[in-house]
Design a protein around this motif. Structure first.
Motif, PDB file in Angstrom:
ATOM      1  N   VAL A 180       9.781  -6.023  13.560  1.00  0.00           N
ATOM      2  CA  VAL A 180       9.545  -6.062  15.002  1.00  0.00           C
ATOM      3  C   VAL A 180       8.538  -4.987  15.447  1.00  0.00           C
ATOM      4  N   VAL A 181       8.202  -4.075  14.526  1.00  0.00           N
ATOM      5  CA  VAL A 181       7.381  -2.915  14.913  1.00  0.00           C
ATOM      6  C   VAL A 181       6.066  -3.286  15.617  1.00  0.00           C
ATOM      7  N   PRO A 182       5.283  -4.264  15.124  1.00  0.00           N
ATOM      8  CA  PRO A 182       4.030  -4.567  15.832  1.00  0.00           C
ATOM      9  C   PRO A 182       4.266  -4.977  17.286  1.00  0.00           C
ATOM     10  N   PHE A 183       5.473  -5.479  17.570  1.00  0.00           N
ATOM     11  CA  PHE A 183       5.778  -5.908  18.940  1.00  0.00           C
ATOM     12  C   PHE A 183       6.336  -4.772  19.790  1.00  0.00           C
ATOM     13  N   THR A 184       6.906  -3.766  19.144  1.00  0.00           N
ATOM     14  CA  THR A 184       7.494  -2.666  19.922  1.00  0.00           C
ATOM     15  C   THR A 184       6.604  -1.424  19.929  1.00  0.00           C
ATOM     16  N   ARG A 185       5.709  -1.327  18.959  1.00  0.00           N
ATOM     17  CA  ARG A 185       4.831  -0.144  18.894  1.00  0.00           C
ATOM     18  C   ARG A 185       3.366  -0.501  19.095  1.00  0.00           C
ATOM     19  N   GLY A 186       3.068  -1.784  19.157  1.00  0.00           N
ATOM     20  CA  GLY A 186       1.701  -2.210  19.470  1.00  0.00           C
ATOM     21  C   GLY A 186       0.738  -2.144  18.301  1.00  0.00           C
ATOM     22  N   ARG A 187      -0.543  -2.360  18.612  1.00  0.00           N
ATOM     23  CA  ARG A 187      -1.577  -2.373  17.591  1.00  0.00           C
ATOM     24  C   ARG A 187      -1.765  -0.966  17.038  1.00  0.00           C
ATOM     25  N   GLU A 188      -2.258  -0.941  15.802  1.00  0.00           N
ATOM     26  CA  GLU A 188      -2.408   0.353  15.133  1.00  0.00           C
ATOM     27  C   GLU A 188      -3.585   1.145  15.694  1.00  0.00           C
ATOM     28  N   ARG A 189      -3.342   2.409  15.930  1.00  0.00           N
ATOM     29  CA  ARG A 189      -4.406   3.314  16.357  1.00  0.00           C
ATOM     30  C   ARG A 189      -4.262   4.643  15.622  1.00  0.00           C
ATOM     31  N   SER A 190      -5.387   5.292  15.373  1.00  0.00           N
ATOM     32  CA  SER A 190      -5.386   6.556  14.632  1.00  0.00           C
ATOM     33  C   SER A 190      -5.864   7.683  15.528  1.00  0.00           C
ATOM     34  N   ARG A 191      -5.297   8.860  15.312  1.00  0.00           N
ATOM     35  CA  ARG A 191      -5.759  10.026  16.065  1.00  0.00           C
ATOM     36  C   ARG A 191      -7.073  10.534  15.468  1.00  0.00           C
ATOM     37  N   PRO A 192      -7.934  11.139  16.292  1.00  0.00           N
ATOM     38  CA  PRO A 192      -9.196  11.655  15.766  1.00  0.00           C
ATOM     39  C   PRO A 192      -8.969  12.744  14.720  1.00  0.00           C
ATOM     40  N   LEU A 193      -9.827  12.750  13.719  1.00  0.00           N
ATOM     41  CA  LEU A 193      -9.723  13.707  12.619  1.00  0.00           C
ATOM     42  C   LEU A 193      -9.696  15.148  13.128  1.00  0.00           C
ATOM     43  N   ASN A 219      -1.456   5.159   5.386  1.00  0.00           N
ATOM     44  CA  ASN A 219      -2.655   5.069   4.545  1.00  0.00           C
ATOM     45  C   ASN A 219      -3.656   4.016   5.005  1.00  0.00           C
ATOM     46  N   SER A 220      -3.418   3.444   6.197  1.00  0.00           N
ATOM     47  CA  SER A 220      -4.533   2.693   6.796  1.00  0.00           C
ATOM     48  C   SER A 220      -5.180   3.525   7.906  1.00  0.00           C
ATOM     49  N   TYR A 221      -4.876   4.820   7.919  1.00  0.00           N
ATOM     50  CA  TYR A 221      -5.511   5.723   8.887  1.00  0.00           C
ATOM     51  C   TYR A 221      -7.030   5.578   8.808  1.00  0.00           C
ATOM     52  N   GLU A 222      -7.666   5.545   9.971  1.00  0.00           N
ATOM     53  CA  GLU A 222      -9.133   5.588   9.998  1.00  0.00           C
ATOM     54  C   GLU A 222      -9.568   6.288  11.276  1.00  0.00           C
ATOM     55  N   SER A 223     -10.222   7.410  11.108  1.00  0.00           N
ATOM     56  CA  SER A 223     -10.617   8.192  12.283  1.00  0.00           C
ATOM     57  C   SER A 223     -11.777   7.523  13.003  1.00  0.00           C
ATOM     58  N   GLU A 224     -12.061   8.022  14.189  1.00  0.00           N
ATOM     59  CA  GLU A 224     -13.172   7.466  14.968  1.00  0.00           C
ATOM     60  C   GLU A 224     -14.489   7.563  14.204  1.00  0.00           C
ATOM     61  N   CYS A 225     -14.592   8.606  13.352  1.00  0.00           N
ATOM     62  CA  CYS A 225     -15.853   8.768  12.611  1.00  0.00           C
ATOM     63  C   CYS A 225     -15.783   8.134  11.225  1.00  0.00           C
ATOM     64  N   GLY A 226     -14.761   7.282  11.003  1.00  0.00           N
ATOM     65  CA  GLY A 226     -14.726   6.504   9.760  1.00  0.00           C
ATOM     66  C   GLY A 226     -14.079   7.198   8.575  1.00  0.00           C
ATOM     67  N   VAL A 227     -13.408   8.327   8.802  1.00  0.00           N
ATOM     68  CA  VAL A 227     -12.737   9.005   7.676  1.00  0.00           C
ATOM     69  C   VAL A 227     -11.401   8.307   7.418  1.00  0.00           C
ATOM     70  N   ASN A 228     -11.142   7.985   6.146  1.00  0.00           N
ATOM     71  CA  ASN A 228      -9.903   7.276   5.817  1.00  0.00           C
ATOM     72  C   ASN A 228      -8.778   8.266   5.487  1.00  0.00           C
ATOM     73  N   PHE A 229      -7.633   7.734   5.045  1.00  0.00           N
ATOM     74  CA  PHE A 229      -6.475   8.601   4.831  1.00  0.00           C
ATOM     75  C   PHE A 229      -6.724   9.627   3.727  1.00  0.00           C
ATOM     76  N   ALA A 230      -7.381   9.166   2.647  1.00  0.00           N
ATOM     77  CA  ALA A 230      -7.695  10.106   1.557  1.00  0.00           C
ATOM     78  C   ALA A 230      -8.565  11.241   2.096  1.00  0.00           C
ATOM     79  N   GLY A 231      -9.542  10.871   2.933  1.00  0.00           N
ATOM     80  CA  GLY A 231     -10.443  11.884   3.512  1.00  0.00           C
ATOM     81  C   GLY A 231      -9.686  12.841   4.412  1.00  0.00           C
ATOM     82  N   LEU A 232      -8.739  12.309   5.175  1.00  0.00           N
ATOM     83  CA  LEU A 232      -7.926  13.165   6.050  1.00  0.00           C
ATOM     84  C   LEU A 232      -7.127  14.164   5.206  1.00  0.00           C
ATOM     85  N   LEU A 233      -6.480  13.673   4.148  1.00  0.00           N
ATOM     86  CA  LEU A 233      -5.700  14.576   3.297  1.00  0.00           C
ATOM     87  C   LEU A 233      -6.584  15.665   2.709  1.00  0.00           C
ATOM     88  N   LYS A 234      -7.757  15.242   2.249  1.00  0.00           N
ATOM     89  CA  LYS A 234      -8.673  16.203   1.626  1.00  0.00           C
ATOM     90  C   LYS A 234      -9.067  17.289   2.627  1.00  0.00           C
TER      91      LYS A 234
END
Ligand code: SF4
Length: 452
Positions: A180-193, A219-234
């Motif tokens: 039910v999560v997509p219906f209760t939490r909405g579309r996925e959004r990521s915080r800026p890096l 791990n589907s994180y993607e920042s506004e500038c295109g950094v993915n989850f691996a990049g965020l961790l790094k």
């Protein structure tokens, strides 16, 4: 609320008048974090947290709809407060969280004594909503998704302690057919890096040693500038002073070699504990669940994890009795549990959720079969998890100390593998990482002695 209306509200920061707030929190870590966020906002309005509803002039039920009878739970909790509300005209009661999002106006229509209903995307409007219900005595329902709005928040935690959670994404686009999560939490959004780097460093400056990055699908994180989850961790590992980084929950379909390379490269900071929800061991069931991977693909990911990070520790989620699950398909889940050395599993019997596709599947499984299958999974897991725990006996683990217990004179913290470990020690150890020799090992809790 419109700006003009806000301007007519005097002194938003004084609306609480030093009165008490009681927040009743159900469900997952996202909800725990949302409650903490709400409490931080309310303290800025001169409310303070109280331990019982009787002491409160504001009660918030932060609801969860992931398990059964969620709406019923809200009704019964509000029912317990009915007499208090009659006796205390200042008392305001609201519902937030996933049930609020799911039911919206219907919830207030069904429970007229509710003063407000606030959806999962509307938490930051809490101060304005409380102002309206307190000053104007008008009920408020705010449960619209802000799909286009950027996810720009600051982590709000009153007493972060040694280890804390940081939201990095919210919502989910995957639409697994049971969820039910997509219906209760909405579309996925990521915080800026940059916001995350700044937030984590600020937490470090307040004494935080460990952060757990939080999201429905981190791990589907993607920042506004295109950094993915691996990049965020790094970047978190390289650019902040945080000592330990964890994350939850990851999705197998978004697990890739780049992520494992970053984890392997930054093992000093990124913990090797990975929660990798499989849900079923049958490819047919996984397809009906719309999980985006087959059994073999999942096993390939597990192999890739161990090849890059041989000391990785895995946990998972299992659903038994998904519609149409045959005995043979269930046995594939059992065989997968034998194949992968999960140190912890969270197993549930399938139950239909509103809005989801699977609730309409015609081949629902009987409750008795679901219970039998769940019992089998839990029995197998008990056996394997105790055997895996024994491997820790005699090992020396690195424990980040989080708490001191006055009564027992013991401290506790967690190992890199996310085991809670207790040992004798003093309060001054809080925040330090120490070596502990393990003398007693159960699947989730261990006891040992500090090596000095
Ligand atoms: S990935 Fe699937 S199970 Fe997880 S939150 Fe999204 S829809 Fe739900």
């Amino acid at each position: 609320m419109h700006t003009a209306e806000l301007q007519s509200i005097p002194t938003l920061t004084q609306i609480g008048q030093g009165e008490g707030v009681y927040i009743s929190t159900y469900g997952c870590q996202m909800n725990e974090n949302d409650s903490e966020r709400m409490m931080s906002l309310l303290e800025m309005m001169d409310f303070h947290s109280v331990p019982t509803p009787e002491q409160a002039s504001l009660i918030i039920i932060n609801s969860c709809s992931i398990r059964e009878k969620p709406v019923h739970k809200v009704h019964s909790e509000v029912g317990r407060y009915r007499k208090m509300k009659e006796a205390n005209p200042r008392l305001r009661i609201g519902v937030t969280g996933c049930v609020a999002q799911q039911e919206k106006d219907q919830l207030r229509a069904d429970i007229p004594l509710l003063d407000f209903v606030l959806g999962t995307d509307a938490i930051d409007s809490l101060p304005e909503v409380i102002a309206r219900v307190r000053l104007n005595n008008e009920p408020v329902v705010n449960a619209r998704f802000q799909h286009q709005a950027p996810y720009h928040i600051e982590t709000l935690i009153r007493n972060p302690g040694v280890s804390t959670f940081v939201n990095i994404t919210k919502g989910c686009d995957n639409f697994c057919t049971f969820c039910v999560v997509p219906f209760t939490r909405g579309r996925e959004r990521s915080r800026p890096l940059q916001h995350l780097l700044t937030d984590v460093q600020k937490l470090v400056d307040r004494g935080v040693r460990e952060v757990t990055l939080l999201g429905q699908n981190v791990n589907s994180y993607e920042s506004e500038c295109g950094v993915n989850f691996a990049g965020l961790l790094k970047q978190l590992a390289r650019q902040t002073g945080i000592e330990r980084i964890r994350y939850t929950t990851s999705h197998p379909k978004d697990f890739n070699e780049e992520l494992m390379d970053v984890m392997a490269e930054h093992q000093d900071k990124i913990m090797e504990f990975i929660h990798l929800p499989v849900q079923s061991g049958s490819s047919e069931v996984l397809e009906r669940m719309h999980r985006g991977y087959s059994r073999d693909e999942y096993l390939g990911i597990v192999e890739m994890i161990y090849s890059r990070l041989p000391n990785a520790v895995l946990s998972t989620d299992i659903i038994v009795g998904f519609p149409g699950e045959t005995e043979a398909q269930f046995q594939q889940t059992m065989s997968l549990l034998n194949e992968v050395a999960y140190e912890n599993i969270f197993a549930f019997a399938y139950s239909p959720r509103p809005f989801t596709k699977a609730q309409h599947f015609s081949d629902q499984i009987s409750e008795s079969v679901k219970s039998q299958r769940l019992a089998q999974v839990l029995a197998l897991h008990k056996e394997t998890s105790y055997a895996l725990a024994k491997q820790y006996l005699g090992q020396s683990l690195q424990i980040l100390v989080e708490k001191f217990d006055d009564e027992t004179g013991r401290v506790s913290g967690r190992s890199r593998q996310n085991k809670s470990v207790y040992f004798t020690g003093g309060r001054e150890l809080i925040g330090q990482t120490v070596t502990v020799h393990i003398q007693e090992a159960l699947p989730l809790v261990m006891r040992g002695e500090r090596v000095v």
